[in-house]
Design an enzyme around this catalytic site. Sequence first.
Site, PDB file in Angstrom:
ATOM      1  CE  LYS A   1     -16.731   0.375   9.869  1.00 45.98           C
ATOM      2  NZ  LYS A   1     -15.839  -0.162   8.838  1.00 45.98           N
TER       3      LYS A   1
ATOM      4  CB  CYS B   1       0.050   1.203  -4.171  1.00 45.36           C
ATOM      5  SG  CYS B   1      -0.606   2.650  -3.430  1.00 45.36           S
TER       6      CYS B   1
ATOM      7  CG  HIS C   1      -2.209  -5.703  -0.927  1.00 41.01           C
ATOM      8  ND1 HIS C   1      -1.159  -5.503  -1.794  1.00 41.01           N
ATOM      9  CD2 HIS C   1      -2.815  -4.509  -0.797  1.00 41.01           C
ATOM     10  CE1 HIS C   1      -1.152  -4.237  -2.178  1.00 41.01           C
ATOM     11  NE2 HIS C   1      -2.141  -3.619  -1.589  1.00 41.01           N
TER      12      HIS C   1
HETATM   13  N1  GLN Z   1       3.998   6.112   2.458  1.00 42.70           N
HETATM   14  C1  GLN Z   1       2.715   5.494   2.507  1.00 42.70           C
HETATM   15  C2  GLN Z   1       2.787   4.272   3.401  1.00 42.70           C
HETATM   16  O1  GLN Z   1       3.757   3.623   3.417  1.00 42.70           O
HETATM   17  C3  GLN Z   1       2.243   5.096   1.143  1.00 42.70           C
HETATM   18  C4  GLN Z   1       0.857   4.512   1.184  1.00 42.70           C
HETATM   19  C5  GLN Z   1       0.229   4.288  -0.178  1.00 42.70           C
HETATM   20  O2  GLN Z   1       0.869   4.381  -1.193  1.00 42.70           O
HETATM   21  N2  GLN Z   1      -1.021   3.984  -0.219  1.00 42.70           N
HETATM   22  O3  GLN Z   1       1.826   3.924   4.073  1.00 42.70           O
HETATM   23 ZN    ZN Z   2       1.240   2.188  -2.020  1.00 44.95          ZN
END
Ligand code: GLN
Ligand code: ZN
Length: 759
Positions: A19, A646, A697
């Site tokens: 890494k 997500c 992102h």
């Molecule tokens: N509640 C989390 C955040 O907002 C959700 C993160 C996720 O879904 N990966 O960071």
């Molecule tokens: Zn998320």
Amino acid sequence: MVSTHNLGFPRIGGQRELKFALERYWRGEINAEALEKAGKTLRLQHWTIQSGLDWLPVGDFSFYDHVLDTSQMLGNLPARVDKNADKLTQYFQASRGQAGSSCCDHQIAAAEMTKWFDTNYHYLVPEFSADTAFSAHPERLIAQVTEARSASYNVKPVLIGPVSYLWLGKSKDHTDKLALLENLLAVYAGILQELAKQDIEWVQIDEPILVTELTPEWQQALQKAYFSLAKTGVKLLLTTYFGQLQQNLQLACELPTAGLHIDAINAADETIRVVDWLPSHKILSVGIINGRNIWKTDLNQALDLLEPVHKRLGERLWLAPSCSLLHVPIDLHSEQNLDDDIRDWLAFAVQKLDELQVLAHALNAGRSSVASQLDENTQAIMRRQHSTRVHNTAVKQRCESIRPELSKRQSVYAKRAAIQQAYLQLPDFPTTTIGSFPQTNGIRQARKQYRLGQLERAEYQQQMQAEIRFAIHKQLELDLDVLVHGEAERNDMVEYFGQQLQGFAFTDNGWVQSYGSRCVKPPIIFGDVSRPSPMTVEWTQYAQSLTDKPVKGMLTGPVTILNWSFVRDDQPRSKTCKQISLAIRDEVMDLERAGVKIIQIDEAALREGLPLRQSQWQAYLDWAIESFRITANGVSDKTQIHTHMCYSEFNDIIEAIAAMDADVITIETSRSQMELLDVFRDFEYPNAIGPGVYDIHSPNIPSEQSMVALLKLAAQRINQQKLWVNPDCGLKTRRWEEVEPALKAMVSAARSLRAQLAA
Ligand code: GLN
Ligand code: ZN
């Protein structure tokens, strides 16, 4: 004598050397030569560790991803990489993309990344089109063979099989991938012949797709492939892992290869059937050590399975871990802070290879030849089985007494929705965020100092409260409707809860590669799970005390906690999940009692727990959804439950998602231009939805118009009374300078929609 071998060793290095070397190289701090040298040092270290084995893997090392290495070896990097660049540069262009920096540099998009079967490792998806023409470039692999041999190691190159390679890739122009097989096989044959010239005897050829449901076309492709690769001069060890062969069992046994490797952890009960079907000239490699988990193997139990196989196969039996050890941490000896009880139960990659040696000795020279090791192992297995650290009677009893009512809301959604609306008084298209706000250096510093004991509890609390005040004021300024406290106190959405729950342990160095230079350190769930005291209430309550607007309580759901941890192997996953669900349920109830009106329970990893075979999905979904419902559904009608996921592939599990019965679900959609919402044409989702309109992102700041447009698309599919307005995911990786204008535009988009569409 039985032989031992390994399918692959973790690459990242005990101290994550790879890494750090990669990241230095990417920052321009070291040159390619230095990076290559770091790679070589690691490979030699790894071979030294494995030197007791009869066959050492070569080709399992990778600077980023072994699927991408395969693409490069097959001359199939995406066409957009710079043809004039050197190979290493091309390789990283494909893995990480290249920003268009100056006038003449154009931007190169990275290849898409996706999960490697049911693991948390991500590979770079090979790209195919009608124009794809493969060519052989085995130089790197052959150089590594030479490297290992000059250190006098007996090597077995590792390749991804041609059919799995096609299966893992994506056709960019809807070309039938199997149409490329013929050309691909010619290239594979060339590479195998090259290896034969190097006097290579065995090649491990991975076809993990054999543990999935294959259509007749893919089964025939395997047949065609292995018939055509049968005469290249090397012996092929057809390698399967991550599950049972089931309907592919006979096929796997009969393909014309010199050997077969099976996963005897996930498919212990198929072993004898495989022996029955195996032609008498073939060797069988039995994957007897779990390559996906961190528990010590019960060696006597393993021998009970192996001895009858050994009797029948004799020298034709090989032993190995079930899959590559890529998916486990490297060495238990690098753990300074694990308590002795728990350490006693564990085996990381290095220890797993030691176990393999003991098993081989026991088969070759009888159990008595390794009596002391076996005895020691039995003691450890017994200590774990009977440990009071593992077993908690109260938790077990509570789990036993789960009644169906526990997972049901008091009233149906429509009735709750009306009660909640009266209670919360939210506008149409309510705006909210997913939970986290930017994690600044100050926040990280405070958490670290507190962890190291350099910051008193009271001082830490004050600093976190200051962060919460900051986040609440920002949200009030932005005029969001439903606020969050910002999650400053969390470094990770699973670890934060694991550290406060009983039954979890954490490592200092238990890193597992997730993708490229990124690693995760999964918690270890070793015992019955319970919650000694509230975990989030003080932060949420404090945040709520600062405003009259509702502040969402923010929790991680049981399925996600389970799927992102190393899980105990002495009871079904479903049972562990139920225990977690009760612990988080207690937190939900405490939040409600503390006056929190909306509670979000994130299930970011629900989908990735789906089994590899679709025929097993329903069984998983049944207990996973039930666990979520146990967590969420104890609240009164007026308390609003949100959940968040997500990702956007819902089509095939939408009914299960609906069965979670959350009042509101927020999901990722902006990157797919709301494509996902197509599913709602055929399926009327009963509750409210917040399709993400802002891609968190990307550093780009979305415009108000773009978000209005997305919301209008959404409104074509979803009753607008049920639409929420929110980003795709949490904002912790972004900076406030990005977040503020983006949320400002998002709130304006909601307002403009209210004006345009509201009744
Ligand atoms: N509640 C989390 C955040 O907002 C959700 C993160 C996720 O879904 N990966 O960071
Ligand atoms: Zn998320």
